[in-house]
Design a protein around this motif. Structure first.
Motif, PDB file in Angstrom:
ATOM      1  N   VAL A 198       0.854  -1.203   0.000  1.00 54.59           N
ATOM      2  CA  VAL A 198       0.000   0.000   0.000  1.00 54.59           C
ATOM      3  C   VAL A 198       0.886   1.247   0.000  1.00 54.59           C
ATOM      4  N   GLU A 199       1.975   1.209   0.792  1.00 60.21           N
ATOM      5  CA  GLU A 199       2.877   2.370   0.833  1.00 60.21           C
ATOM      6  C   GLU A 199       3.461   2.662  -0.552  1.00 60.21           C
ATOM      7  N   LYS A 200       3.867   1.591  -1.249  1.00 57.81           N
ATOM      8  CA  LYS A 200       4.434   1.750  -2.603  1.00 57.81           C
ATOM      9  C   LYS A 200       3.397   2.365  -3.545  1.00 57.81           C
ATOM     10  N   LEU A 201       2.151   1.888  -3.421  1.00 56.57           N
ATOM     11  CA  LEU A 201       1.079   2.425  -4.274  1.00 56.57           C
ATOM     12  C   LEU A 201       0.856   3.906  -3.982  1.00 56.57           C
ATOM     13  N   LYS A 202       0.873   4.255  -2.709  1.00 59.04           N
ATOM     14  CA  LYS A 202       0.620   5.650  -2.321  1.00 59.04           C
ATOM     15  C   LYS A 202       1.741   6.565  -2.816  1.00 59.04           C
ATOM     16  N   GLU A 203       2.971   6.029  -2.857  1.00 66.71           N
ATOM     17  CA  GLU A 203       4.095   6.813  -3.414  1.00 66.71           C
ATOM     18  C   GLU A 203       3.826   7.151  -4.877  1.00 66.71           C
ATOM     19  N   LYS A 204       3.085   6.285  -5.558  1.00 65.19           N
ATOM     20  CA  LYS A 204       2.750   6.521  -6.976  1.00 65.19           C
ATOM     21  C   LYS A 204       1.452   7.297  -7.117  1.00 65.19           C
ATOM     22  N   GLY A 205       0.893   7.740  -5.994  1.00 63.10           N
ATOM     23  CA  GLY A 205      -0.343   8.535  -6.015  1.00 63.10           C
ATOM     24  C   GLY A 205      -1.606   7.712  -6.135  1.00 63.10           C
ATOM     25  N   VAL A 206      -1.502   6.372  -5.854  1.00 67.94           N
ATOM     26  CA  VAL A 206      -2.696   5.518  -5.937  1.00 67.94           C
ATOM     27  C   VAL A 206      -3.115   5.115  -4.523  1.00 67.94           C
ATOM     28  N   SER A 207      -4.378   5.349  -4.213  1.00 68.89           N
ATOM     29  CA  SER A 207      -4.893   4.976  -2.896  1.00 68.89           C
ATOM     30  C   SER A 207      -5.882   3.826  -3.078  1.00 68.89           C
ATOM     31  N   PRO A 208      -5.480   2.585  -2.719  1.00 70.37           N
ATOM     32  CA  PRO A 208      -6.379   1.456  -2.958  1.00 70.37           C
ATOM     33  C   PRO A 208      -7.707   1.627  -2.225  1.00 70.37           C
ATOM     34  N   CYS A 209      -8.783   1.262  -2.900  1.00 73.17           N
ATOM     35  CA  CYS A 209     -10.114   1.517  -2.339  1.00 73.17           C
ATOM     36  C   CYS A 209     -11.058   0.345  -2.606  1.00 73.17           C
ATOM     37  N   LEU A 210     -11.757  -0.077  -1.546  1.00 75.92           N
ATOM     38  CA  LEU A 210     -12.738  -1.157  -1.634  1.00 75.92           C
ATOM     39  C   LEU A 210     -14.151  -0.587  -1.507  1.00 75.92           C
ATOM     40  N   ALA A 211     -15.042  -1.017  -2.402  1.00 74.54           N
ATOM     41  CA  ALA A 211     -16.465  -0.678  -2.262  1.00 74.54           C
ATOM     42  C   ALA A 211     -17.154  -1.846  -1.563  1.00 74.54           C
ATOM     43  N   ILE A 212     -17.899  -1.557  -0.507  1.00 74.27           N
ATOM     44  CA  ILE A 212     -18.684  -2.603   0.169  1.00 74.27           C
ATOM     45  C   ILE A 212     -20.160  -2.333  -0.120  1.00 74.27           C
ATOM     46  N   VAL A 213     -20.813  -3.309  -0.754  1.00 70.25           N
ATOM     47  CA  VAL A 213     -22.210  -3.120  -1.168  1.00 70.25           C
ATOM     48  C   VAL A 213     -23.107  -4.068  -0.364  1.00 70.25           C
ATOM     49  N   ARG A 214     -24.112  -3.475   0.269  1.00 68.47           N
ATOM     50  CA  ARG A 214     -24.986  -4.251   1.150  1.00 68.47           C
ATOM     51  C   ARG A 214     -26.435  -3.945   0.827  1.00 68.47           C
ATOM     52  N   VAL A 215     -27.262  -5.004   0.795  1.00 66.36           N
ATOM     53  CA  VAL A 215     -28.708  -4.812   0.636  1.00 66.36           C
ATOM     54  C   VAL A 215     -29.367  -5.346   1.908  1.00 66.36           C
ATOM     55  N   LEU A 260      -8.984 -10.597   1.584  1.00 71.34           N
ATOM     56  CA  LEU A 260      -9.812  -9.616   0.860  1.00 71.34           C
ATOM     57  C   LEU A 260      -9.009  -8.332   0.587  1.00 71.34           C
ATOM     58  N   VAL A 261      -8.345  -7.827   1.622  1.00 72.52           N
ATOM     59  CA  VAL A 261      -7.583  -6.581   1.485  1.00 72.52           C
ATOM     60  C   VAL A 261      -6.396  -6.797   0.523  1.00 72.52           C
ATOM     61  N   GLU A 262      -5.789  -7.966   0.629  1.00 70.34           N
ATOM     62  CA  GLU A 262      -4.661  -8.268  -0.269  1.00 70.34           C
ATOM     63  C   GLU A 262      -5.133  -8.261  -1.726  1.00 70.34           C
ATOM     64  N   HIS A 263      -6.332  -8.791  -1.969  1.00 77.18           N
ATOM     65  CA  HIS A 263      -6.884  -8.805  -3.331  1.00 77.18           C
ATOM     66  C   HIS A 263      -7.157  -7.374  -3.823  1.00 77.18           C
ATOM     67  N   VAL A 264      -7.635  -6.507  -2.937  1.00 81.19           N
ATOM     68  CA  VAL A 264      -7.895  -5.110  -3.341  1.00 81.19           C
ATOM     69  C   VAL A 264      -6.581  -4.438  -3.748  1.00 81.19           C
ATOM     70  N   VAL A 265      -5.550  -4.683  -2.943  1.00 71.27           N
ATOM     71  CA  VAL A 265      -4.240  -4.072  -3.229  1.00 71.27           C
ATOM     72  C   VAL A 265      -3.698  -4.609  -4.550  1.00 71.27           C
ATOM     73  N   SER A 266      -3.874  -5.893  -4.764  1.00 70.02           N
ATOM     74  CA  SER A 266      -3.420  -6.495  -6.005  1.00 70.02           C
ATOM     75  C   SER A 266      -4.163  -5.876  -7.203  1.00 70.02           C
ATOM     76  N   ALA A 267      -5.477  -5.662  -7.058  1.00 69.15           N
ATOM     77  CA  ALA A 267      -6.269  -5.042  -8.140  1.00 69.15           C
ATOM     78  C   ALA A 267      -5.804  -3.604  -8.383  1.00 69.15           C
ATOM     79  N   ALA A 268      -5.470  -2.893  -7.307  1.00 69.56           N
ATOM     80  CA  ALA A 268      -4.979  -1.510  -7.453  1.00 69.56           C
ATOM     81  C   ALA A 268      -3.641  -1.516  -8.190  1.00 69.56           C
ATOM     82  N   GLU A 269      -2.770  -2.464  -7.848  1.00 68.04           N
ATOM     83  CA  GLU A 269      -1.462  -2.566  -8.527  1.00 68.04           C
ATOM     84  C   GLU A 269      -1.669  -2.830 -10.021  1.00 68.04           C
ATOM     85  N   LYS A 270      -2.564  -3.774 -10.321  1.00 69.08           N
ATOM     86  CA  LYS A 270      -2.806  -4.108 -11.736  1.00 69.08           C
ATOM     87  C   LYS A 270      -3.349  -2.894 -12.485  1.00 69.08           C
TER      88      LYS A 270
END
Ligand code: NAP
Length: 284
Positions: free
Chosen positions: A22-39, A270-280
């Motif tokens: 996450v720190e590496k991503l933030k250095e590149k100006g990317v802030s990983p973000c998860l949407a949680i959708v609930r009904v 779950l969080v690791e997958h979000v970070v991986s998606a942000a990296e991709k």
């Protein structure tokens, strides 16, 4: 006395590597973000959303929450999914399921963009799990089972693994992931004959039936490793797994506790997958 395979230790290791990414991503100006959708407001959904949010905060991942009343219509939920698909700031989506009965689950889950499907709900992601192509993300709980086994150095190659449960969320994907690790896998369900005998023969037993204590004394064997995925409430209102934990402690080699086992690791995956998606998303 069986070894207790605590989830916290596994989660801690996963988190420390995620935090660095996450720190590496933030250095590149990317802030990983998860949407949680609930009904709706089911206690299970609220509890899972809360623990996912907490784990995201601990790892420096942002959360955007979308909540609809239980009376919402299908197209309202579709609009939220479309918004998530086109958002430039959201990298992954956790859709809490099961959805209320009036929703078309298949249409909704497959409307999510596979790149943002960090919990393996779309057919595209599931196809990746089944083909072994390692494209997309497997369902987080199934992946958490494998993380625990790997963390504690449980050899899977050539071992007899038995999975009790055949849902698309846990049973089937975890069976495919075990196969990918070269285990010899048997999948059991309500029509399986001689279930205790089949389970007794397992070197690795994954209990994912969602029935309190059904994996009892007659299911266990010495040196067996039991991963208890079940989250149930017993007759005293206490949280428990599918396995009879006290009996297992006497009879098997190792077992995950409930609570404090698979569930603890699931949110870290779950969080690791979000970070991986942000990296991709930025070609990292
Ligand atoms: P599910 O959709 O209800 O599926 C249960 C599966 O278990 C079905 O395939 C069913 O067989 C089988 N089964 C049920 N009773 C059985 C029995 N007596 N003997 C043999 N097989 C039996 O449940 P799920 O969504 O997969 O969830 C399973 C459990 O995991 C639940 O307790 C859930 O709360 C828990 N869970 C834990 C986490 C975590 O992070 N730890 C995450 C999600 C879910 P049939 O197909 O024949 O009906």
């Amino acid at each position: 006395m069986a070894i207790i395979l605590k989830g916290a230790e596994v989660a801690e290791q996963l988190n420390s590597s995620t935090i660095q990414r996450v720190e590496k991503l933030k250095e590149k100006g990317v802030s990983p973000c998860l949407a949680i959708v609930r009904v709706g407001d089911s206690p299970e959904d609220l509890a899972y959303a809360k623990s996912a949010q907490k784990r995201c905060q601990q790892n420096g991942v942002e959360v955007m929450s979308f909540a609809l009343p239980v009376t919402a219509e299908q197209d309202e939920l579709m609009k939220i999914i479309e918004k998530i698909n086109t958002s430039r700031v959201i990298h992954g989506c956790l859709l809490l399921r099961p959805l209320p009965k009036h929703f078309d689950d298949e249409a909704i889950r497959n409307a999510l963009s596979p790149e943002k499907d960090i919990d393996g709900i779309t057919d595209v992601s599931l196809a990746g799990v089944f083909s072994g192509a390692n494209r997309g993300y497997p369902p987080c709980t199934a992946a958490a089972c494998i993380e625990i086994l790997k963390h504690y150095g449980v050899e899977l190659k050539g071992k007899r693994a038995v999975v009790v449960g055949r849902s698309l969320v846990i049973g089937k994907p975890v069976a495919m992931l075990l196969l990918g690790e070269n285990a010899t896998v048997t999948i059991c369900h309500t029509k399986t004959q001689n279930l205790p005998e089949v389970c007794r023969n397992a070197q690795v037993l994954i209990a994912a039936a969602g029935r309190a204590g059904i994996i009892g004394r007659g299911f266990f064997a010495p040196d067996q490793v039991v991963i208890d995925v079940g989250i149930n409430v017993d007759e005293n209102g206490k949280l428990c797994g599918d396995a009879d934990f006290e009996a297992a402690l006497e009879l098997v080699g190792a077992i995950t506790p409930v609570p404090g086992g698979v569930g603890t690791v699931t949110t870290s995956v779950l969080v690791e997958h979000v970070v991986s998606a942000a990296e991709k998303s930025v070609g990292m």
